[in-house]
Design a protein around this motif. Structure first.
Motif, PDB file in Angstrom:
ATOM      1  N   GLU A 180       0.722  -1.550   0.250  1.00 39.85           N
ATOM      2  CA  GLU A 180       0.250  -0.111   0.086  1.00 39.85           C
ATOM      3  C   GLU A 180       1.472   1.571   0.291  1.00 39.85           C
ATOM      4  O   GLU A 180       1.410   1.478   1.279  1.00 39.85           O
ATOM      5  N   VAL A 181       0.146   2.174  -1.413  1.00 37.07           N
ATOM      6  CA  VAL A 181       2.021   3.139  -0.969  1.00 37.07           C
ATOM      7  C   VAL A 181       0.915   4.367  -1.607  1.00 37.07           C
ATOM      8  O   VAL A 181       0.616   4.425  -2.590  1.00 37.07           O
ATOM      9  N   ASP A 182       1.574   5.856  -0.574  1.00 34.73           N
ATOM     10  CA  ASP A 182       1.127   6.814  -1.156  1.00 34.73           C
ATOM     11  C   ASP A 182       2.114   7.120  -2.348  1.00 34.73           C
ATOM     12  O   ASP A 182       3.113   7.285  -2.176  1.00 34.73           O
ATOM     13  N   LEU A 183       1.289   7.513  -3.600  1.00 33.23           N
ATOM     14  CA  LEU A 183       2.891   8.370  -4.187  1.00 33.23           C
ATOM     15  C   LEU A 183       3.228   9.742  -4.420  1.00 33.23           C
ATOM     16  O   LEU A 183       3.849  10.231  -5.050  1.00 33.23           O
ATOM     17  N   ASN A 184       2.456  10.484  -3.358  1.00 30.58           N
ATOM     18  CA  ASN A 184       2.912  11.317  -3.265  1.00 30.58           C
ATOM     19  C   ASN A 184       4.208  11.378  -2.479  1.00 30.58           C
ATOM     20  O   ASN A 184       5.190  12.827  -2.361  1.00 30.58           O
ATOM     21  N   LEU A 185       4.921  10.022  -2.364  1.00 35.82           N
ATOM     22  CA  LEU A 185       6.041   9.721  -1.792  1.00 35.82           C
ATOM     23  C   LEU A 185       7.004  10.030  -2.314  1.00 35.82           C
ATOM     24  O   LEU A 185       8.604  11.082  -2.741  1.00 35.82           O
ATOM     25  N   CYS A 186       6.965  10.294  -3.941  1.00 35.09           N
ATOM     26  CA  CYS A 186       7.101  10.088  -4.957  1.00 35.09           C
ATOM     27  C   CYS A 186       8.218  11.148  -4.886  1.00 35.09           C
ATOM     28  O   CYS A 186       9.351  11.732  -4.609  1.00 35.09           O
ATOM     29  N   ARG A 187       7.470  12.743  -5.000  1.00 34.17           N
ATOM     30  CA  ARG A 187       7.868  14.519  -5.405  1.00 34.17           C
ATOM     31  C   ARG A 187       8.017  14.232  -4.164  1.00 34.17           C
ATOM     32  O   ARG A 187       9.604  15.031  -4.314  1.00 34.17           O
ATOM     33  N   GLN A 188       7.672  13.793  -2.786  1.00 25.94           N
ATOM     34  CA  GLN A 188       8.771  14.249  -1.658  1.00 25.94           C
ATOM     35  C   GLN A 188      10.000  14.131  -1.405  1.00 25.94           C
ATOM     36  O   GLN A 188      11.034  14.441  -1.169  1.00 25.94           O
ATOM     37  N   VAL A 189      10.145  12.965  -1.674  1.00 29.49           N
ATOM     38  CA  VAL A 189      11.788  12.236  -1.881  1.00 29.49           C
ATOM     39  C   VAL A 189      12.462  13.468  -2.678  1.00 29.49           C
ATOM     40  O   VAL A 189      13.418  13.400  -2.839  1.00 29.49           O
ATOM     41  N   LYS A 190      11.708  13.534  -4.225  1.00 32.20           N
ATOM     42  CA  LYS A 190      12.749  14.288  -4.985  1.00 32.20           C
ATOM     43  C   LYS A 190      12.445  15.458  -4.519  1.00 32.20           C
ATOM     44  O   LYS A 190      14.114  15.694  -5.022  1.00 32.20           O
ATOM     45  N   ASP A 191      12.007  16.587  -4.169  1.00 34.83           N
ATOM     46  CA  ASP A 191      12.025  17.860  -3.400  1.00 34.83           C
ATOM     47  C   ASP A 191      13.356  17.177  -2.521  1.00 34.83           C
ATOM     48  O   ASP A 191      14.529  18.347  -2.859  1.00 34.83           O
ATOM     49  N   TYR A 192      12.766  16.273  -1.796  1.00 33.18           N
ATOM     50  CA  TYR A 192      14.069  16.506  -0.460  1.00 33.18           C
ATOM     51  C   TYR A 192      15.779  16.034  -1.039  1.00 33.18           C
ATOM     52  O   TYR A 192      16.779  17.278  -0.326  1.00 33.18           O
TER      53      TYR A 192
END
Lengths: 365, 365
Positions: free
Chosen positions: B333-345
């Motif tokens: 179960e994944v929250d796809l918002n994590l993709c952009r959050q990680v890229k930003d970080y």
């Protein structure tokens, strides 16, 4: 009892698995069941005690070939902490680190190391975490004629050793760079490579300090092998690794200064993946020890580097990491013939379809 | 006692470390101390018993944002063995696998899986190790209208599930391809991707069977997220991973059929490195079980696939692997918002310097 967080994964696991389990762990995690350790000289063991220095040596053999002779080279990776407080004079701080590193290089020489790589900006505390610039300016040196280059030229000549010296460079125009200087085994300045990718992660940013590297992807054809340097954060960039391969590198060093919060869990896999993908050896060197700084406003900043330097062969086999807390010298005796043998076996280069990717990348917005 | 070689690393280690040690191991090896398991339904546990099927589920949360709502998606990865002997009729072999996989998909549906990926050429034994072609020709199907596509269209519609179906494709012109078919949640054929990189490793070669993929790097904008497929050997190619990212993928599936000798020790690191580098989820699916073939000359060939399917999040955290020997359904179960959050970080995309690499790659001979 030593805290878990000070121990390498290798140590934690080794102490708790039986032999069969350990072999299986090693097969997956290190790529081979046995670490292929090399016995150290008595003088190295003595020096290890004297300097509180971990010394470890491993071998990566290749198959015998009919046409080519083995090309066995000894690599040395050095991780070390700073010596004096960051509030001491810059000259004293440098001198104390020079002394420490000279001692370690002498141990490496006595073990026959032919190519040695120091950690990122090895001659100073990694002050960039302060966000302050002017107070630390004098740690920067000329790549061609700085104090560190002068010292290492002498040592390189004395020991017939190629030395990679990652420093903070200040050029004639006053521009700072994060630079790796390469000195050949005769003590000549051979060239330099400037860091291609600069991090801005959280509140930490290098872009305020120095410019993004403008030296492309040079490979240095040394007496002992073709080498390149992928500095620190560049290890996250697959294309950086790739270009060094396409330019002929057989060994790529990754001198780093990285802390746990910035991806310790992929420290062991990125350079290893790169070694496999590109058919060369990768040498991951990380700074060690805790560094404390007092900022102008009196606030303190502290950084703890986790060492764990390691070497990976093109077949994916890797050494255990050096200590997370101690100075260390990691020696790897490698047969460079393994590079082509692995490429022939896997065919990753033959199947790379680089023309397709060059075409696709040209259409990017 | 179960042999060590049948156990995943996770299991070996878990049984032997204390809690503090295990946390440290997990922190490095899996990227997080806790696996964040999700409780399964009772019906899944019953089905697990009935079908001798491992079912495991984990969650990868993201931070809450103000502007964007969470985009939580359930992914399913299926690894399974063949059912009948490879000497049985092709229709019977297919039918038995269809039945097995339909049962597993029903379990996935009951757990709410929205995007499901099967293993490479899931509807047949991976006969390519025989080096023989003609006897197996009828395992190949039309991507658009083959029996497997027809079956999965029904199941996709019934369960409102996007399904990735990696098959052996035979096109209208009689050319074979290694192809992943994508079916949307309404049961419509959405498109296909053909394997970009074909292995020729040791005596094993796929190039005699089918052509190198000509579909580039498509990303399928499904109801539940933007997905792409990097088929098997393509996982060794960093540029293959990269292009899917540049085309917008949030999840990249890697359906595979790979055996221990072909790099089991990097199975756990290549897709993980790709997830970190590209800021997306990677889903590694490997075939499981032993497959035996009798060649025309009477000689036997046998292949044992090691399963170990797993999911990695863009922050480098990964699930434990599924079993090395059993059929399995892995749910993430994944929250796809994590993709952009990680890229930003991390800023890996911001610092990628793609123009430089496009330029350098164009000058290659």
């Amino acid at each position: 009892m030593e805290s878990c967080s000070n121990k390498t994964l290798d140590k934690i696991v080794k102490d708790n698995l039986n032999l069969e389990q350990l072999k299986e762990f090693n097969r997956i995690y290190y790529g081979r069941e046995d670490h292929c350790k090399i016995k150290l000289k008595q003088t190295s063991l003595t020096a290890s005690e004297k300097y509180n220095l971990e010394v470890a040596a491993y071998t990566f053999p290749a198959l015998n070939e009919e046409v080519r002779k083995p090309r066995v080279v000894k690599l040395g990776l050095v991780q070390h902490s700073i010596v004096l407080s960051t509030s001491e004079s810059i000259l004293d701080q440098k001198k104390s680190i020079f002394n420490k590193v000279e001692n370690i290089i002498n141990v490496a020489a006595s073990e026959g190391v032919q190519i040695l790589c120091l950690q990122e900006t090895w001659l100073m505390p990694f002050f960039l975490c302060t966000g302050e610039k002017d107070r630390w300016s004098e740690f920067a040196e000329s790549a061609e004629n700085g104090a560190s280059t002068k010292l290492l030229k002498q040592l390189a000549k004395k020991h017939s050793m190629v030395i990679i010296s990652p420093i903070l460079e200040k050029d004639n125009n006053g521009v700072w760079w994060n630079t790796a200087v390469v000195i050949d085994e005769k003590g000549n300045y051979m060239g330099k490579h400037r860091k291609n990718h600069l991090p801005s992660v959280g509140s930490f940013s290098e872009t305020a300090y120095y410019a993004t590297g403008n030296t492309g992807h040079p490979v240095f054809d040394t007496k002992y092998g073709k080498i390149a340097i992928n500095i620190c954060y560049g290890r996250h960039h697959a294309l950086n690794w790739l270009m060094f391969a396409l330019n002929g590198a057989e060994i790529v060093f990754n001198p780093s200064a990285t802390i746990s919060e910035f991806g310790e869990s992929f420290w062991g896999i990125e350079a290893r993946t790169a070694a496999v993908a590109n058919g060369y050896f990768t040498c991951s060197v990380n700074r060690v020890g805790t560094e404390e700084f007092e900022k102008k406003d009196g606030k303190k900043v502290s950084r703890r580097y986790y060492g764990s330097s390691y070497v990976t062969a093109p077949n994916g086999c890797r050494t255990p990491g050096l200590s997370k807390v101690k100075d260390g010298l990691l020696i790897a005796e490698v047969d460079l013939n393994l590079c082509r043998q692995v490429k022939d076996y896997w065919g990753f280069q033959m199947t790379a379809r680089l023309e397709m990717y060059a075409r696709e990348m040209n259409t990017l917005q």
